[in-house]
Design an enzyme around this catalytic site. Structure first.
Site, short mmCIF file in Angstrom:
data_model
loop_
_atom_site.label_atom_id
_atom_site.label_comp_id
_atom_site.label_asym_id
_atom_site.label_seq_id
_atom_site.Cartn_x
_atom_site.Cartn_y
_atom_site.Cartn_z
N LEU A 75 0.83 -1.21 0.00
CA LEU A 75 0.00 0.00 0.00
C LEU A 75 0.87 1.26 0.00
O LEU A 75 0.81 2.08 -0.91
CB LEU A 75 -0.94 0.00 1.21
CG LEU A 75 -1.73 1.28 1.47
CD1 LEU A 75 -2.66 1.58 0.31
CD2 LEU A 75 -2.51 1.16 2.79
N GLU A 107 0.49 2.16 10.52
CA GLU A 107 -0.98 2.06 10.54
C GLU A 107 -1.61 3.40 10.89
O GLU A 107 -2.65 3.48 11.53
CB GLU A 107 -1.43 0.97 11.53
CG GLU A 107 -2.80 0.38 11.23
CD GLU A 107 -2.82 -0.49 9.99
OE1 GLU A 107 -3.84 -0.49 9.29
OE2 GLU A 107 -1.81 -1.19 9.72
#
Length: 383
Positions: free
Chosen positions: A123, A361
């Site tokens: 990602l 995250e």
């Protein structure tokens, strides 16, 4: 909260395995630069590589709380190995479970859940971190394949993984709705590990820069619908943040346990450290922080499982638990004194492992932006 028998069983299984098979060897693996893939295979045999995946596809069929409990136990033994397990479980297995076709799940999800294959998420990019909508990796359809080009950064298990979950732009004119998710083999032509990062902590997992150089991906490896990639990845941000909070609780608890033992054994001025009030009070503060974080974590995990989660709660628990972990691990090093700075004792590793929890995250700064926006929108009623 009161745990169910199944939740306790998953927790105890993870705790026993972590205690016997991971913790005694973690520092040796780190020193020797070993990524213990054999441990991931064993975790698969125990059902911990597909904890929330339906038994039909080889998973344990357990709930999200069980997953969080297992994360706490594994993180306390080795946070790097735990992070590999987390990414593999969610989003890779969870995304396939939710959006995959039967053919995809039989081909990829089943062996992933059993620990026969390992998964990675591609990602983040060098210029696109917390802003997932800013990715530049392109996917152009040619016949029955997509050709992917781009660079992905900070890929956990980038070299180890057999299966890659990749976000790429298929239609630049549509913004975030032009991003597509692919789940495909890393053996496909064009998947290149360009760099394995040297890190402060989490050294027992391979964090890589991956170059997609005309990578060939079959059209049948599109996950969900073309253009749904951003929606898919957004759906896993909340559980991902809760899992990082669980890592934080696990590392902090391990640091507390090691320090408690040390404080009872180490003597200064004729008595054990713990009999000195300053040390006893510091340990009391550490225990209080870990306890509060764990209690809040389980509540948020329960809300996620029951569908009552507010994403702001996930941001809050990630910020609180990750900052708590650094504070507790720092205190553990301080109580150990000079020995806490040596690799002879585990607390220096806990401190290094804890530091990144405020970054990945979604950094603490990003979480606080989200929390403050929620406060502006909802006011005191949110609390």
């Amino acid at each position: 909260m009161i745990l169910t028998n199944e939740q306790e069983m998953v927790r105890d299984t993870a705790r026993e395995f972590a205690k016997k098979e991971i913790a005694p060897y973690a520092q040796e693996w780190e020193r020797d630069g070993v990524v213990p893939t054999h441990i991931l295979k064993h975790l698969g045999e125990l059902g911990l590589m597909g904890i929330c995946v339906d038994e039909r596809w080889g998973g344990a069929g357990a709930d999200f709380v069980s997953y969080i409990l297992a994360t706490v136990e594994l993180a306390g033994a080795d946070c790097g190995v735990c992070n590999m397990m987390n990414v593999h479980n969610s989003p890779v297995c969870s995304a396939l479970s939710r959006y995959g076709t039967d053919e995809q799940n039989e081909r990829m999800l089943q062996p992933l859940s059993q620990g026969k294959l390992f998964g990675a998420l591609l990602l983040t990019e060098p210029d696109a971190g917390s802003d997932a909508s800013a990715i530049k990796t392109r996917a152009i359809k040619k016949g029955n394949k997509y050709i992917l080009n781009g660079t992905k950064q900070f890929v956990t298990s980038g070299q180890t993984a057999n299966v890659a979950m990749i976000l790429a732009v298929t239609d630049p004119s549509k913004g975030s709705k032009g991003i597509t998710c692919f789940v495909t083999s890393t053996d496909n032509p064009g998947y290149k590990v360009s760099r394995i990062e040297e890190k402060m902590g989490h050294r027992n997992c391979d964090t890589c820069q991956i170059v997609l150089d005309d990578m060939e991906v079959p059209v049948e490896d599109v996950l969900g619908q073309v253009g749904e990639g951003y929606k898919i990845i957004l759906s896993f941000l909340t559980p991902g943040r809760i899992a990082i909070a669980a890592q934080a609780v696990g590392v902090a608890r391990a640091a507390l346990e090691a320090t408690l033992v040390y404080a009872q054994e180490r003597k200064t001025f004729g008595k054990p450290l713990i009999e000195h009030q300053s040390i006893a009070f510091r340990l009391a503060d550490m225990a209080t922080q870990v306890r509060i974080a764990r209690t809040a974590l389980l509540q948020v995990a329960h809300d996620q499982e029951t569908g009552r989660i507010d994403p702001t709660d996930a941001s809050m628990i990630k910020v609180f638990a990750s900052e708590m972990a650094e504070n507790v691990c720092s205190a553990a090093v301080q109580i150990h004194g000079g020995y806490g700075y040596l690799t002879d004792y585990p607390v220096e590793k806990y401190y290094r492992d804890a530091r990144v929890l405020q970054i990945y995250e979604g950094s603490s700064e990003v979480q606080k932006i989200l929390i403050s926006r929620s406060l502006v929108k909802n006011g005191a009623k949110y609390l």
